[in-house]
Write a protein that holds these residues in place. Sequence first.
Motif, PDB file in Angstrom:
ATOM      1  N   ALA A   1      -1.755   2.949   4.926  1.00  0.00           N
ATOM      2  CA  ALA A   1      -2.138   1.732   4.714  1.00  0.00           C
ATOM      3  C   ALA A   1      -3.304   1.365   5.245  1.00  0.00           C
ATOM      4  N   LYS A   2      -4.129   1.443   6.183  1.00  0.00           N
ATOM      5  CA  LYS A   2      -5.354   1.102   6.770  1.00  0.00           C
ATOM      6  C   LYS A   2      -6.378   2.581   5.960  1.00  0.00           C
ATOM      7  N   SER A   3      -5.643   3.459   6.053  1.00  0.00           N
ATOM      8  CA  SER A   3      -6.635   4.592   5.397  1.00  0.00           C
ATOM      9  C   SER A   3      -7.217   3.831   3.457  1.00  0.00           C
ATOM     10  N   LYS A   4      -5.798   3.970   3.332  1.00  0.00           N
ATOM     11  CA  LYS A   4      -6.273   3.176   1.886  1.00  0.00           C
ATOM     12  C   LYS A   4      -6.966   2.058   1.688  1.00  0.00           C
ATOM     13  N   LEU A   5      -6.694   1.248   2.620  1.00  0.00           N
ATOM     14  CA  LEU A   5      -7.599  -0.146   2.753  1.00  0.00           C
ATOM     15  C   LEU A   5      -9.267   0.371   2.929  1.00  0.00           C
ATOM     16  N   ARG A   6      -9.222   1.030   3.684  1.00  0.00           N
ATOM     17  CA  ARG A   6     -10.623   1.191   4.218  1.00  0.00           C
ATOM     18  C   ARG A   6     -11.706   1.902   2.800  1.00  0.00           C
ATOM     19  N   LEU A   7     -10.453   2.463   2.125  1.00  0.00           N
ATOM     20  CA  LEU A   7     -11.630   3.738   1.242  1.00  0.00           C
ATOM     21  C   LEU A   7     -11.404   2.407   0.610  1.00  0.00           C
ATOM     22  N   ALA A   8     -10.694   1.633  -0.142  1.00  0.00           N
ATOM     23  CA  ALA A   8     -10.532   0.108  -1.138  1.00  0.00           C
ATOM     24  C   ALA A   8     -12.316  -0.445  -0.548  1.00  0.00           C
ATOM     25  N   LEU A   9     -11.902  -0.686   0.426  1.00  0.00           N
ATOM     26  CA  LEU A   9     -12.941  -1.247   0.913  1.00  0.00           C
ATOM     27  C   LEU A   9     -14.778  -0.569   1.151  1.00  0.00           C
ATOM     28  N   LYS A  10     -14.624   0.568   0.866  1.00  0.00           N
ATOM     29  CA  LYS A  10     -15.802   0.982   0.964  1.00  0.00           C
ATOM     30  C   LYS A  10     -16.363   0.999  -0.990  1.00  0.00           C
ATOM     31  N   GLU A  11     -15.354   1.347  -1.453  1.00  0.00           N
ATOM     32  CA  GLU A  11     -15.514   0.874  -3.044  1.00  0.00           C
ATOM     33  C   GLU A  11     -16.571   0.442  -2.947  1.00  0.00           C
ATOM     34  N   ALA A  12     -15.287  -1.326  -2.684  1.00  0.00           N
ATOM     35  CA  ALA A  12     -15.724  -2.375  -3.117  1.00  0.00           C
ATOM     36  C   ALA A  12     -17.447  -2.741  -2.917  1.00  0.00           C
ATOM     37  N   ARG A  13     -17.199  -2.330  -1.753  1.00  0.00           N
ATOM     38  CA  ARG A  13     -19.157  -2.473  -1.063  1.00  0.00           C
ATOM     39  C   ARG A  13     -20.224  -1.335  -2.366  1.00  0.00           C
ATOM     40  N   GLN A  14     -19.572  -0.462  -2.923  1.00  0.00           N
ATOM     41  CA  GLN A  14     -20.414   0.604  -3.754  1.00  0.00           C
ATOM     42  C   GLN A  14     -20.878  -0.364  -4.873  1.00  0.00           C
ATOM     43  N   LYS A  15     -19.434  -0.692  -5.229  1.00  0.00           N
ATOM     44  CA  LYS A  15     -19.663  -1.649  -6.553  1.00  0.00           C
ATOM     45  C   LYS A  15     -20.829  -2.735  -6.746  1.00  0.00           C
ATOM     46  N   ASP A  16     -20.209  -3.835  -4.885  1.00  0.00           N
ATOM     47  CA  ASP A  16     -20.725  -5.103  -4.623  1.00  0.00           C
ATOM     48  C   ASP A  16     -22.567  -4.728  -4.740  1.00  0.00           C
TER      49      ASP A  16
ATOM     50  N   SER B   1      -1.802   2.252  -4.374  1.00  0.00           N
ATOM     51  CA  SER B   1      -3.396   1.965  -3.626  1.00  0.00           C
ATOM     52  C   SER B   1      -3.621   0.071  -4.454  1.00  0.00           C
ATOM     53  N   GLY B   2      -3.999   0.486  -5.750  1.00  0.00           N
ATOM     54  CA  GLY B   2      -3.768  -0.994  -7.046  1.00  0.00           C
ATOM     55  C   GLY B   2      -3.496  -1.678  -6.246  1.00  0.00           C
ATOM     56  N   VAL B   3      -1.774  -1.520  -6.169  1.00  0.00           N
ATOM     57  CA  VAL B   3      -0.900  -2.508  -5.999  1.00  0.00           C
ATOM     58  C   VAL B   3      -1.321  -2.870  -4.294  1.00  0.00           C
ATOM     59  N   GLY B   4      -1.619  -2.146  -3.437  1.00  0.00           N
ATOM     60  CA  GLY B   4      -1.856  -2.767  -2.093  1.00  0.00           C
ATOM     61  C   GLY B   4      -3.461  -3.554  -2.602  1.00  0.00           C
ATOM     62  N   ASN B   5      -4.175  -3.625  -2.783  1.00  0.00           N
ATOM     63  CA  ASN B   5      -5.580  -4.007  -3.405  1.00  0.00           C
ATOM     64  C   ASN B   5      -5.479  -5.128  -4.130  1.00  0.00           C
ATOM     65  N   THR B   6      -4.682  -5.326  -4.750  1.00  0.00           N
ATOM     66  CA  THR B   6      -4.375  -6.613  -5.104  1.00  0.00           C
ATOM     67  C   THR B   6      -3.351  -7.897  -5.435  1.00  0.00           C
ATOM     68  N   CYS B   7      -2.266  -7.053  -3.669  1.00  0.00           N
ATOM     69  CA  CYS B   7      -1.529  -8.157  -3.939  1.00  0.00           C
ATOM     70  C   CYS B   7      -1.978  -9.230  -2.973  1.00  0.00           C
ATOM     71  N   ILE B   8      -1.349 -10.414  -3.604  1.00  0.00           N
ATOM     72  CA  ILE B   8      -1.052 -11.656  -2.597  1.00  0.00           C
ATOM     73  C   ILE B   8      -0.211 -12.003  -2.026  1.00  0.00           C
ATOM     74  N   GLY B   9       1.023 -11.307  -2.187  1.00  0.00           N
ATOM     75  CA  GLY B   9       1.980 -11.850  -1.359  1.00  0.00           C
ATOM     76  C   GLY B   9       3.490 -11.389  -1.672  1.00  0.00           C
ATOM     77  N   GLY B  10       4.168 -11.254  -1.574  1.00  0.00           N
ATOM     78  CA  GLY B  10       6.013 -10.556  -1.620  1.00  0.00           C
ATOM     79  C   GLY B  10       7.031 -11.910  -1.599  1.00  0.00           C
ATOM     80  N   LYS B  11       7.890 -11.268  -2.360  1.00  0.00           N
ATOM     81  CA  LYS B  11       9.450 -12.257  -1.979  1.00  0.00           C
ATOM     82  C   LYS B  11      10.333 -11.300  -1.404  1.00  0.00           C
TER      83      LYS B  11
ATOM     84  N   TYR C   1       0.760  -1.381   0.330  1.00  0.00           N
ATOM     85  CA  TYR C   1       0.202  -0.506  -0.423  1.00  0.00           C
ATOM     86  C   TYR C   1       1.311   1.289   0.163  1.00  0.00           C
ATOM     87  N   HIS C   2       2.175   1.310   0.414  1.00  0.00           N
ATOM     88  CA  HIS C   2       2.929   2.296   0.439  1.00  0.00           C
ATOM     89  C   HIS C   2       3.356   2.477  -0.798  1.00  0.00           C
ATOM     90  N   ILE C   3       3.188   1.676  -1.912  1.00  0.00           N
ATOM     91  CA  ILE C   3       4.118   1.536  -3.051  1.00  0.00           C
ATOM     92  C   ILE C   3       2.448   2.034  -4.059  1.00  0.00           C
TER      93      ILE C   3
END
Length: 736
Positions: free
Chosen positions: A481-496, A430-440, A426-428
Motif C-alpha cells: 500500500a505504501k509503494s502504491k500510495l507514494r507513486l500516486a502522490l508523485k503522479e499527483a504532484r506532477q499533474k498539479d 491502486s485506483g480503488v485505494g486512491n479514491t477510497c473514502i471509507g468502508g463497510k 490498495y490491495h484490491i
Amino acid sequence: MSETFIFTDIERQETVRLFKQLKDSIGDTLLPDDDKKIIENFRSTFENGQLRRNVFGLNPVLSAMQTALIAVEEIGLRRDGILAILLYATATNTPEYTSWVRQSFGDTVATIINGLHRIHRLYKKSPVVESENFRNLLLSFAEDMRVILIMIADRVNLMRQIKDTPQVEAQRRVSEEAAYLYAPLAHKLGLYKLKSELEDLSLKYLEHDAYYLIKEKLNATKKSRDAYIERFIAPVRQHLEAAGLQFHMKGRTKSIHSIWQKMKKQQCGFEGIYDLFAIRIIIDSPLEKEKMQCWQAFSIVTDMYQPNPKRLRDWLSVPKSNGYESLHITVLGPENKWVEVQIRTERMDEIAERGLAAHWRYKGVKGESGLDEWLGNIRSALEAGDDMQVMDQFKLDLYEDEVFVFTPKGDLLKFPKGATILDFAYHIHSGVGNTCIGGKVNGKVVPIREQLHSGDTVEIMTQNNQKPKQDWLNIVKTSRAKSKLRLALKEARQKDGLYAKEMLERKFKNKKVELVESIMAHTMKKMGFKVASDFYKQIADEKLDPNDVIEKYIEVRDFDLNLNAPAPTRSAEDFNFEHPTEEMTKGNDDVLVIDRNLKGVDFSLAPCCRPIYGDPVFGFVTVSGGIKVHRTDCPNAPELRRRFGYRIVKARWSGKGASQYSITLRVIGNDDIGIVNNITSIISKEEKIMMRSINIDSHDGLFSGNLVVMLEDTSKLEALIKKLRTVKGVKQVMRL
C-alpha cells in the motif's frame, strides 16, 4: 412448516449404547450430575421441537455421540471437549444458553462451544476452503485448540455416515472440504490416522472408479503381499529377540489415496508402484533408552538387508515440526524388492497413530511460522501424563501478528496486524485505494483508519473526486500500500505541477511579461525553493500567489539584466566592445604531454582552431621544429593527416593550472532592445570568465556577431554556451 423430528427406535438404541460407551471411557473425568444434565438437555430440546436433521437426514444427537467417540478414542479428548460436542448438537447461539452452559458445566465448555459457533459463522461467508489462508483463519479463530480437533472428528464422522446418501452434490462438497481443509489440518496437527481416513473417503466419493480400482487390486494382491511380509519379518524377529529387545512388528499397506497420488505423479498403473507397504518395528522401551534401542534395531536390520543410504530419514535425532519421531530406512529384501522399514517406540507410535500431538504446549508463540514452533516439541507435555485437561491453560494466539479478512465475494485475504481499510483498498487496486473514502465492515460504515480484524467482511467505498493525501502514509501499514500510495502522490504532484505551470504562464501573458526559463529558475531559488516541483505544488495548493511570483520575477530579471543601471539600453546594431587582453594568459601549471610522455617541449596553440584545456588535441611538428597543437576536430586536421601524417604526434592535457584561453563564439538571433545587456550580464556573472570583445552586426531585425572571451577549460565553455542559448532572442551559439 418444518417436519416433526422423530427419533427412530434404532437411533434411540444406538444413542443409548454410545452414551454408555462414552461414560465408560471418560467417566473418571466427569463431574457429578454431568451425565444427568446432558440427558435432560437432550430431552428438553427434543420435546421443544428444536432438533433438526441435516441435509443428509442425519440425527444430530446420534451424530454428536459418534463424533464424541472418535474424539475420545482417536484423539484423546476428555470431559470438557466431549461435553462441548454433545451440547453443541442442541446449542442455540444466545447469551441465555451460553450463560446456562457456563453455570452448569464451566467456562471451558462454554468457550469451546462459542468457538464452534464462530467457525460456523465463518462458513456462512462461503469461503474458498482450499486456501491456506482459510486454514490459518480457522486456527486463529479457535481460542481453544479443542475446537479444531472437534471439527476434524466431526468431519471424519460425517464422511463415514454419507456413503449411501442420495444427496450427491452435498456429498461432493463435504468431500472436497475434507480433502482441501480437514485432511491438511489433521496432518498439521499430527493426526495421521484420521488424515489418511479423510483422504481415502474423499477419494472414494470424488473419484469413485479410481478408489475401487486400487481397492480391488490391493485385495487381489493381499495374500501374496502378506506372505512376503512374513518372509521378510521372520528372520528380523529372530535377530531382534536375540538382542533382547521387547517389540512387536506389523506390515502396513499404504493408503489408497497415497497410492493414487503416486500413480498420478509417476504416471503409471497400479503395477508400477513398488512400495505398497512398509514394515513397522515398534519397540517397548523406557524413555531414557529410546534412541539407543531404535538405533540398535536399525543396525540389526541394515546388517541383514542392504540399505539404500539415500532413503534414510532420521526423525529420531530431530523430530518433525509436529512432534513425529521415527527412523525410516529402505532396504533390499527377499526377491530383490525394496522394502521401507520404520523403527519407533510405543510412545512414538502412539503419537503418530492416535494424534497425541494434541497435548499442546503453548508459550507465547507469534506469527504464521509459529505453528511449527508451537507444535515442535510436545514431549514435555506428553511426559506430564495422559490428562487432556492440561489444555485448559492454553489460549491459542498463533496468528496474533496477522489478520484474515473476507472480500464481499468470499475471497480471503491476509494482512499484518494493524492493517487498515486503506490497506485493503490498495490491495484490491491502486485506483480503488486512491479514491477510497471509507468502508463497510460487516455492513457497518467505518473510516479509512479503521483497523481490520480476523473474520471481518470488508467492502470499500470510493468517490471519484477523492485524491490520495500525504498523511495517508501514516495510516497504511503494508509495504504494498505504501509503494502504491507514494507513486500516486508523485503522479499527483506532477499533474498539479503542470496545471500550476500552465496557470502561471497565462498570468505572465496577461501581464505582458516575457517568461525566460533561466530567470524563472533564479526566481525560484531567490524565493527559497530548491526543487521546481515544490514551487509549483505551492501554487497549485494556493499557498503561493502567482501575482507575488510575477513581482519577484520582474525584480530578479531587472537585477540580472542590469535594467536598473543608468546606462541607456540599445540594440545590437553596430555594437563593438574591445578589451585589451593577451591572446592567452598562461600559468606555469598547465602541461601538455607530447608523444611518449615528453614534457616541457616547446609548443604553441594553433590559431586556426584555438584549442583550450579539455579539448581532444594532437601535435604537429612544424618546419622550424616547434610543435603546433590542434584540436582533433580542427578544419585543417584531415589535410594535415593526409599529407603529413609522419609529422603528427600524440598530445594530451595534464596538470590543470591557472591558464586562460581565448575562444570565439558566433552568436545569431533576433535584434531587440536590451539583447546586448542580456548577453553581457550573463558573462559578467560567471566566475573566471573575462569578456575580451564583442562585434555584432544587425540587419533587418536579425543580428550576428562574434563574442571573444577568456576562460579556463571546456567545462566552463559548455556551461557558458548553454546559458547564452536561454537568452530570449538568441537562436544559435557556436564555437569558431
